[in-house]
Design a protein around this motif. Structure first.
Motif, PDB file in Angstrom:
ATOM      1  N   VAL A 209       0.839  -1.209   0.000  1.00  0.00           N
ATOM      2  CA  VAL A 209       0.000   0.000   0.000  1.00  0.00           C
ATOM      3  C   VAL A 209       0.869   1.253   0.000  1.00  0.00           C
ATOM      4  O   VAL A 209       0.603   2.222  -0.731  1.00  0.00           O
ATOM      5  CB  VAL A 209      -0.959  -0.005   1.217  1.00  0.00           C
ATOM      6  N   LEU A 210       1.933   1.258   0.810  1.00  0.00           N
ATOM      7  CA  LEU A 210       2.823   2.418   0.863  1.00  0.00           C
ATOM      8  C   LEU A 210       3.517   2.652  -0.474  1.00  0.00           C
ATOM      9  O   LEU A 210       3.681   3.792  -0.917  1.00  0.00           O
ATOM     10  CB  LEU A 210       3.853   2.221   1.982  1.00  0.00           C
ATOM     11  N   ILE A 211       3.923   1.552  -1.114  1.00  0.00           N
ATOM     12  CA  ILE A 211       4.598   1.678  -2.415  1.00  0.00           C
ATOM     13  C   ILE A 211       3.649   2.270  -3.452  1.00  0.00           C
ATOM     14  O   ILE A 211       4.003   3.169  -4.218  1.00  0.00           O
ATOM     15  CB  ILE A 211       5.121   0.298  -2.879  1.00  0.00           C
ATOM     16  N   VAL A 212       2.394   1.748  -3.486  1.00  0.00           N
ATOM     17  CA  VAL A 212       1.404   2.260  -4.440  1.00  0.00           C
ATOM     18  C   VAL A 212       1.106   3.726  -4.173  1.00  0.00           C
ATOM     19  O   VAL A 212       1.024   4.550  -5.097  1.00  0.00           O
ATOM     20  CB  VAL A 212       0.113   1.414  -4.363  1.00  0.00           C
ATOM     21  N   LEU A 213       0.934   4.075  -2.884  1.00  0.00           N
ATOM     22  CA  LEU A 213       0.654   5.470  -2.531  1.00  0.00           C
ATOM     23  C   LEU A 213       1.809   6.381  -2.916  1.00  0.00           C
ATOM     24  O   LEU A 213       1.611   7.480  -3.459  1.00  0.00           O
ATOM     25  CB  LEU A 213       0.382   5.572  -1.027  1.00  0.00           C
ATOM     26  N   PHE A 214       3.034   5.927  -2.666  1.00  0.00           N
ATOM     27  CA  PHE A 214       4.219   6.714  -3.009  1.00  0.00           C
ATOM     28  C   PHE A 214       4.308   6.917  -4.517  1.00  0.00           C
ATOM     29  O   PHE A 214       4.595   8.014  -5.005  1.00  0.00           O
ATOM     30  CB  PHE A 214       5.460   5.990  -2.484  1.00  0.00           C
ATOM     31  N   ALA A 215       4.050   5.836  -5.285  1.00  0.00           N
ATOM     32  CA  ALA A 215       4.088   5.936  -6.747  1.00  0.00           C
ATOM     33  C   ALA A 215       3.010   6.889  -7.256  1.00  0.00           C
ATOM     34  O   ALA A 215       3.236   7.664  -8.198  1.00  0.00           O
ATOM     35  CB  ALA A 215       3.904   4.547  -7.355  1.00  0.00           C
TER      36      ALA A 215
END
Length: 230
Positions: A209-215
């Motif tokens: 989730v953090l990776i998707v949000l960051f992207a």
């Protein structure tokens, strides 16, 4: 032997000294004459969990709450082959008794066909028949004085190649019992490993989730940057 081994493992811990048990003996046999029409073998299913206590001077000194199942292989005279059998210990048909002292505690479970005696730090089991299995070097279920040992998962305690014992939702406290309730539980390794799985999965999902949000935030920032005036 198992008793000496357990004492060596638990020596020098004072009030936090540990206890353990080891399975050593189970005796079993079967009738030499088979019934005229043998019934088809049927697995007994999951054993019922039972409360078993031992007392000293009218006070509970050992407590156990568990389901027990015996897995036995034996040479059948009537069938002329090795037979594997599964036996559930039924709490409603089982009487419990025992004794306690400073060094060991025992719990005896008795039915019309079985007589199992658990001795902490040593365990012996006897099943009223002819064959015998023994192993004096086993070391199972260790806990700390004043605490109970708890294992939610099914455990298999291998005694010999012809005998193993399944325990289900086992909680036992052979020492330091206060009143009629278990002390704080020390969970078995199986339960701890089982708890790691959802923690690892949850951590992985949170990381995703953090990776998707960051992207998404980076992509949005670049998109806004494309519309800036020169």
């Amino acid at each position: 032997n198992a008793l000496k081994k357990c004492k060596r493992l638990t020596a020098g811990h004072s009030i936090f000294s540990q206890w353990c048990f080891a399975a050593t003996v189970l005796q079993q046999g079967f009738a030499t004459v088979a019934p005229p029409t043998p019934a088809p073998h049927k697995e007994p299913g999951r054993p019922e969990r039972g409360h078993y206590n031992a007392t000293k001077n009218g006070t509970i000194c050992l407590m156990a709450y568990m389901g027990l199942q015996l897995n036995i292989s034996y040479n059948s005279i009537s069938q002329k082959k090795v037979v594997q059998d599964v036996v559930n210990i039924q709490p409603g048909l089982t009487n419990s008794s025992g004794s306690c002292d400073s060094d060991n505690a025992s719990l005896e479970l008795t039915t019309n066909k079985t007589n199992l005696t658990f001795v902490f730090t040593l365990v012996s089991l006897s099943y009223l028949f002819f064959l015998s299995f023994s192993n004096s070097s086993l070391d199972y279920l260790r806990g700390t004085l004043g605490y109970s040992y708890f294992c939610r998962e099914e455990q298999t305690l291998n005694v010999t190649r012809n005998l193993s014992i399944n325990t289900f939702q086992l909680q036992v406290q052979p020492f330091g019992v206060s009143g009629d309730k278990f002390g704080a539980a020390e969970e078995c390794q199986l339960d701890e490993d089982d708890m790691l799985i959802p923690i690892i999965v949850g951590a992985a999902l949170a990381g995703l989730v953090l990776i998707v949000l960051f992207a998404y935030l980076i992509g949005r920032k670049r998109s806004h940057a494309g519309y800036q005036s020169i």
